[in-house]
Design a protein around this motif. Sequence first.
Motif, PDB file in Angstrom:
ATOM      1  N   LEU A  28       0.849  -1.186   0.000  1.00  0.00           N
ATOM      2  CA  LEU A  28       0.000   0.000   0.000  1.00  0.00           C
ATOM      3  C   LEU A  28       0.886   1.238   0.000  1.00  0.00           C
ATOM      4  N   SER A  29       0.393   2.304  -0.609  1.00  0.00           N
ATOM      5  CA  SER A  29       1.140   3.549  -0.543  1.00  0.00           C
ATOM      6  C   SER A  29       1.180   4.003   0.913  1.00  0.00           C
ATOM      7  N   LYS A  30       2.186   4.796   1.242  1.00  0.00           N
ATOM      8  CA  LYS A  30       2.344   5.224   2.636  1.00  0.00           C
ATOM      9  C   LYS A  30       1.118   5.993   3.125  1.00  0.00           C
ATOM     10  N   SER A  31       0.562   6.846   2.286  1.00  0.00           N
ATOM     11  CA  SER A  31      -0.596   7.632   2.722  1.00  0.00           C
ATOM     12  C   SER A  31      -1.800   6.727   3.005  1.00  0.00           C
ATOM     13  N   LEU A  32      -2.031   5.728   2.189  1.00  0.00           N
ATOM     14  CA  LEU A  32      -3.135   4.795   2.429  1.00  0.00           C
ATOM     15  C   LEU A  32      -2.838   3.902   3.638  1.00  0.00           C
ATOM     16  N   TYR A  33      -1.591   3.468   3.746  1.00  0.00           N
ATOM     17  CA  TYR A  33      -1.181   2.627   4.877  1.00  0.00           C
ATOM     18  C   TYR A  33      -1.428   3.334   6.212  1.00  0.00           C
ATOM     19  N   GLU A  34      -1.075   4.611   6.277  1.00  0.00           N
ATOM     20  CA  GLU A  34      -1.244   5.368   7.524  1.00  0.00           C
ATOM     21  C   GLU A  34      -2.711   5.615   7.851  1.00  0.00           C
ATOM     22  N   LYS A  35      -3.570   5.649   6.852  1.00  0.00           N
ATOM     23  CA  LYS A  35      -4.985   5.932   7.067  1.00  0.00           C
ATOM     24  C   LYS A  35      -5.825   4.679   7.305  1.00  0.00           C
ATOM     25  N   SER A  45     -18.223  -4.456  14.471  1.00  0.00           N
ATOM     26  CA  SER A  45     -17.406  -4.675  15.671  1.00  0.00           C
ATOM     27  C   SER A  45     -16.047  -5.266  15.315  1.00  0.00           C
ATOM     28  N   ILE A  46     -16.034  -6.199  14.378  1.00  0.00           N
ATOM     29  CA  ILE A  46     -14.765  -6.800  13.929  1.00  0.00           C
ATOM     30  C   ILE A  46     -13.888  -5.747  13.251  1.00  0.00           C
ATOM     31  N   LEU A  47     -14.484  -4.917  12.406  1.00  0.00           N
ATOM     32  CA  LEU A  47     -13.715  -3.844  11.762  1.00  0.00           C
ATOM     33  C   LEU A  47     -13.139  -2.883  12.793  1.00  0.00           C
ATOM     34  N   TYR A  48     -13.944  -2.531  13.779  1.00  0.00           N
ATOM     35  CA  TYR A  48     -13.486  -1.615  14.824  1.00  0.00           C
ATOM     36  C   TYR A  48     -12.360  -2.241  15.640  1.00  0.00           C
ATOM     37  N   LEU A  49     -12.502  -3.514  15.969  1.00  0.00           N
ATOM     38  CA  LEU A  49     -11.450  -4.218  16.701  1.00  0.00           C
ATOM     39  C   LEU A  49     -10.164  -4.284  15.877  1.00  0.00           C
ATOM     40  N   ALA A  50     -10.292  -4.522  14.579  1.00  0.00           N
ATOM     41  CA  ALA A  50      -9.115  -4.549  13.699  1.00  0.00           C
ATOM     42  C   ALA A  50      -8.425  -3.188  13.693  1.00  0.00           C
ATOM     43  N   ALA A  51      -9.203  -2.122  13.638  1.00  0.00           N
ATOM     44  CA  ALA A  51      -8.624  -0.777  13.672  1.00  0.00           C
ATOM     45  C   ALA A  51      -7.888  -0.531  14.985  1.00  0.00           C
ATOM     46  N   ALA A  52      -8.486  -0.955  16.090  1.00  0.00           N
ATOM     47  CA  ALA A  52      -7.849  -0.772  17.400  1.00  0.00           C
ATOM     48  C   ALA A  52      -6.545  -1.562  17.489  1.00  0.00           C
ATOM     49  N   VAL A  53      -6.556  -2.791  17.014  1.00  0.00           N
ATOM     50  CA  VAL A  53      -5.347  -3.621  17.059  1.00  0.00           C
ATOM     51  C   VAL A  53      -4.251  -3.008  16.193  1.00  0.00           C
ATOM     52  N   ILE A  54      -4.605  -2.546  15.002  1.00  0.00           N
ATOM     53  CA  ILE A  54      -3.609  -1.911  14.124  1.00  0.00           C
ATOM     54  C   ILE A  54      -3.044  -0.666  14.792  1.00  0.00           C
ATOM     55  N   TRP A  55      -3.906   0.161  15.353  1.00  0.00           N
ATOM     56  CA  TRP A  55      -3.464   1.390  16.029  1.00  0.00           C
ATOM     57  C   TRP A  55      -2.495   1.051  17.168  1.00  0.00           C
ATOM     58  N   ILE A  56      -2.867   0.091  17.997  1.00  0.00           N
ATOM     59  CA  ILE A  56      -2.039  -0.278  19.151  1.00  0.00           C
ATOM     60  C   ILE A  56      -0.713  -0.873  18.703  1.00  0.00           C
ATOM     61  N   LYS A  57      -0.739  -1.761  17.720  1.00  0.00           N
ATOM     62  CA  LYS A  57       0.507  -2.383  17.235  1.00  0.00           C
ATOM     63  C   LYS A  57       1.448  -1.338  16.643  1.00  0.00           C
ATOM     64  N   ARG A  58       0.906  -0.429  15.852  1.00  0.00           N
ATOM     65  CA  ARG A  58       1.752   0.617  15.270  1.00  0.00           C
ATOM     66  C   ARG A  58       2.297   1.534  16.344  1.00  0.00           C
ATOM     67  N   ASP A  69       2.861   0.822  19.457  1.00  0.00           N
ATOM     68  CA  ASP A  69       3.884   0.109  20.210  1.00  0.00           C
ATOM     69  C   ASP A  69       5.178  -0.009  19.412  1.00  0.00           C
ATOM     70  N   HIS A  70       5.059  -0.267  18.131  1.00  0.00           N
ATOM     71  CA  HIS A  70       6.249  -0.411  17.284  1.00  0.00           C
ATOM     72  C   HIS A  70       6.994   0.916  17.150  1.00  0.00           C
ATOM     73  N   ARG A  71       6.278   2.011  17.109  1.00  0.00           N
ATOM     74  CA  ARG A  71       6.893   3.329  16.920  1.00  0.00           C
ATOM     75  C   ARG A  71       7.303   3.981  18.231  1.00  0.00           C
ATOM     76  N   ARG A  72       7.036   3.318  19.307  1.00  0.00           N
ATOM     77  CA  ARG A  72       7.323   3.877  20.627  1.00  0.00           C
ATOM     78  C   ARG A  72       8.811   4.163  20.771  1.00  0.00           C
ATOM     79  N   LYS A  73       9.121   5.336  21.264  1.00  0.00           N
ATOM     80  CA  LYS A  73      10.513   5.722  21.478  1.00  0.00           C
ATOM     81  C   LYS A  73      10.916   5.607  22.936  1.00  0.00           C
ATOM     82  N   ASN A  74       9.952   5.516  23.828  1.00  0.00           N
ATOM     83  CA  ASN A  74      10.244   5.464  25.258  1.00  0.00           C
ATOM     84  C   ASN A  74      10.107   4.032  25.768  1.00  0.00           C
TER      85      ASN A  74
END
Length: 132
Positions: A3-10, A36-49, A51-56
């Motif tokens: 996916l393009s970066k702009s689509l990936y981030e959104k 509900s499944i779509l919302y859960l998928a969005a939450a998991v993606i948000w949390i994983k990203r 956590d991965h980008r965490r600097k602290n």
Amino acid sequence: MYLSKSLYEKTPFLYVALAAYVFYTQNSFIAIFASSILYLAAAVIWIKRSDHRRKNRILQTLNHFKIPQLIYEFYPFLFLAIFAAIIKYSQQAWVLAVGLLLALIAIKNLIMRHQARINPVKLGKNFTHKSD
């Protein structure tokens, strides 16, 4: 498939928008389950990203008022889901006010987490970390 970066981030926002659309326009059990499944998928993606980008990384191990990490990460999303259900199913003003308060708490929490994870706090000399 890439996916393009702009689509990936959104992607999480698109999942939430689609979940909200389905949730508010359809009344069948299957549609509500799918949203509900779509919302859960969005939450998991948000949390994983996040956590991965965490600097602290060292602060990641601190206890958050002794709440298990999984609950700590998901509670803003749970608050937003409760708000969505209240908006759809309740007509009482005080219940709507409680739902709005939960939504504001969740949004504030997500913004603060985002800021804390991209701008880590400098730890002083007096910081000690205890392992459980």
